[in-house]
Motif scaffolding. Structure first.
Motif, PDB file in Angstrom:
ATOM      1  N   ARG A  70      -2.489 -26.500 -92.797  1.00  0.00           N
ATOM      2  CA  ARG A  70      -3.526 -27.120 -91.963  1.00  0.00           C
ATOM      3  C   ARG A  70      -4.590 -27.791 -92.833  1.00  0.00           C
ATOM      4  O   ARG A  70      -5.091 -28.877 -92.497  1.00  0.00           O
ATOM      5  CB  ARG A  70      -4.143 -26.067 -91.051  1.00  0.00           C
ATOM      6  N   LYS A  71      -4.941 -27.180 -93.963  1.00  0.00           N
ATOM      7  CA  LYS A  71      -5.893 -27.799 -94.877  1.00  0.00           C
ATOM      8  C   LYS A  71      -5.372 -29.155 -95.385  1.00  0.00           C
ATOM      9  O   LYS A  71      -6.118 -30.133 -95.476  1.00  0.00           O
ATOM     10  CB  LYS A  71      -6.151 -26.880 -96.082  1.00  0.00           C
ATOM     11  N   GLU A 100      -2.124 -21.802 -92.406  1.00  0.00           N
ATOM     12  CA  GLU A 100      -3.500 -22.205 -92.678  1.00  0.00           C
ATOM     13  C   GLU A 100      -3.561 -23.138 -93.887  1.00  0.00           C
ATOM     14  O   GLU A 100      -4.334 -24.104 -93.912  1.00  0.00           O
ATOM     15  CB  GLU A 100      -4.367 -20.968 -92.924  1.00  0.00           C
ATOM     16  N   LYS A 107      -5.679 -36.881 -92.876  1.00  0.00           N
ATOM     17  CA  LYS A 107      -5.980 -37.672 -91.688  1.00  0.00           C
ATOM     18  C   LYS A 107      -6.891 -38.859 -92.040  1.00  0.00           C
ATOM     19  O   LYS A 107      -7.710 -38.758 -92.927  1.00  0.00           O
ATOM     20  CB  LYS A 107      -6.649 -36.796 -90.620  1.00  0.00           C
ATOM     21  N   ASP A 126      -5.373 -31.781 -92.463  1.00  0.00           N
ATOM     22  CA  ASP A 126      -6.731 -32.250 -92.200  1.00  0.00           C
ATOM     23  C   ASP A 126      -7.217 -33.201 -93.300  1.00  0.00           C
ATOM     24  O   ASP A 126      -7.934 -34.174 -93.027  1.00  0.00           O
ATOM     25  CB  ASP A 126      -7.689 -31.055 -92.097  1.00  0.00           C
ATOM     26  N   THR A 127      -6.803 -32.942 -94.528  1.00  0.00           N
ATOM     27  CA  THR A 127      -7.187 -33.796 -95.652  1.00  0.00           C
ATOM     28  C   THR A 127      -6.564 -35.173 -95.563  1.00  0.00           C
ATOM     29  O   THR A 127      -7.185 -36.185 -95.920  1.00  0.00           O
ATOM     30  CB  THR A 127      -6.792 -33.138 -96.987  1.00  0.00           C
ATOM     31  N   THR A 140       2.011 -38.508 -90.431  1.00  0.00           N
ATOM     32  CA  THR A 140       0.843 -39.051 -91.132  1.00  0.00           C
ATOM     33  C   THR A 140       1.266 -39.795 -92.388  1.00  0.00           C
ATOM     34  O   THR A 140       0.770 -40.889 -92.677  1.00  0.00           O
ATOM     35  CB  THR A 140      -0.126 -37.909 -91.500  1.00  0.00           C
TER      36      THR A 140
END
Length: 263
Positions: free
Chosen positions: A256-257, A253, A263, A260-261, A160
C-alpha cells in the motif's frame, strides 16, 4: 499503450462484455482480433488455440517453447540456498542498498524517497517498437502469501505502471509463476524489468526433513524466501535488471505504501 501491442477479445456471441473497450482501442488505431464463442464448450478449442500460439510466440521471442534451462538454474540456486541455510541456520547476509519508510530495497537504487527510487527504476522502461527496442514489459513478482486483498492491490499497482510508462505489466505470486513464465523471464531477448516483493514471515508450517519424519530444518516461509533469492540470482546471471523490495512483516501494508507513492 505503446504502439507494439495487439489485443484479442474472446466472448460468447451476444455477450458484448468487452465491446466498449474494444471499440475504443480500435478507434485509436490498435490492432484488434475478436473471437466469438458459440457457448462455454468452445473454451476447449480456445485452450488449444492459445497453447499453440504460446509455442509460436515463444519461438518468435527466442524462448524455447519446450525446454526450461533457466528455470532449472533457479531451482539449482534455490537448493544451494536451502542447503546453506540448513548448515548455518541463516541466509547469507545481504545489506539493503537503502531502507525507506520501513521497506528494505536491494539492487540498483539511490538514496532518496520511495517515489524517486521507484520512478528511477521504471524509467528504464521504454515502449517497444517494431524492432523490439528497449525493455518491453515489467514483471511484478510477489513472494508473499497469495491473498485476494494483495492481488487486488497489486492489480491497481500494475495499472498505475501501465498508465505512467505505457508498458505491458505482468503479475504473479511466487514461486508458482516460475512454472509458467519463469523461462520467458530469463530466456527471452532480455526485454523485461523485474520488481520482486518479499516479506518477513512469522512462524510458518514446518517441512519434514523426510516424509513422515518429526524433524524439520526449514519451514515454508524459509523455502519461499530461498526460491525468491534463487530466482533473483538467476535473473542477474541472465543479465536482467531486478530490484527486490522487502515489504516487512505486513506485505499488504508495505505494498500500500508503494501504490500510494506511485499515484
Amino acid at each position: 499503450y505503446s504502439r507494439d501491442r495487439f489485443f484479442v477479445f474472446a466472448e460468447i456471441e451476444g455477450a458484448a462484455a468487452f465491446d466498449e473497450k474494444a471499440n475504443r482501442l480500435e478507434a485509436a488505431g490498435a490492432p484488434i482480433a475478436r473471437i466469438a464463442l458459440r457457448d462455454e464448450y468452445d473454451l476447449g478449442a480456445e485452450f488449444f488455440r492459445w497453447e499453440f500460439a504460446t509455442a509460436i510466440a515463444g519461438w518468435a521471442a527466442n524462448v524455447h517453447p519446450f525446454d526450461q534451462p533457466n528455470v532449472e538454474a533457479t531451482k539449482r540456486l534455490a537448493k544451494a540456498t536451502i542447503e546453506e541455510f540448513k548448515k548455518t541456520g541463516a541466509f547469507r547476509p545481504e545489506e539493503p542498498t537503502t531502507t525507506i519508510d520501513g521497506l528494505a530495497i536491494y539492487g540498483e537504487a539511490k538514496d532518496g524517497d520511495l517515489a524517486s527510487v521507484l520512478h528511477e527504476f521504471f524509467f528504464r522502461l521504454q515502449p517497444g517498437d517494431e524492432n523490439h527496442a528497449g525493455r518491453s514489459y515489467a514483471a511484478i513478482q510477489a513472494f508473499v502469501p497469495p491473498t485476494r486483498d494483495f492481488e487486488k492491490l497489486a492489480s491497481v499497482f500494475c495499472e498505475t505502471i501501465e498508465r505512467k510508462f505505457q508498458i505491458a505489466t505482468t503479475f504473479g505470486f511466487g514461486p508458482r509463476f516460475l512454472h509458467s513464465t519463469g523461462q520467458a523471464h530469463k530466456g527471452d531477448a532480455g526485454a523485461g524489468l523485474f520488481l520482486q516483493f518479499t516479506y518477513k514471515p512469522n512462524a510458518d508450517a514446518p517441512i519434514p526433513d523426510e516424509a513422515g519424519a518429526p524433524t524439520s530444518s526449514v519451514d515454508f516461509g524459509t523455502l519461499i524466501r530461498a526460491q525468491a533469492l534463487g530466482d533473483r540470482e538467476a535473473l542477474k546471471e541472465s543479465g536482467r535488471v531486478a530490484l527486490r523490495v522487502d515489504l516487512g512483516e505486513d506485505p499488504l501494508e508495505g505494498l500500500r505504501k508503494i501504490v500510494d507513492t506511485m499515484k
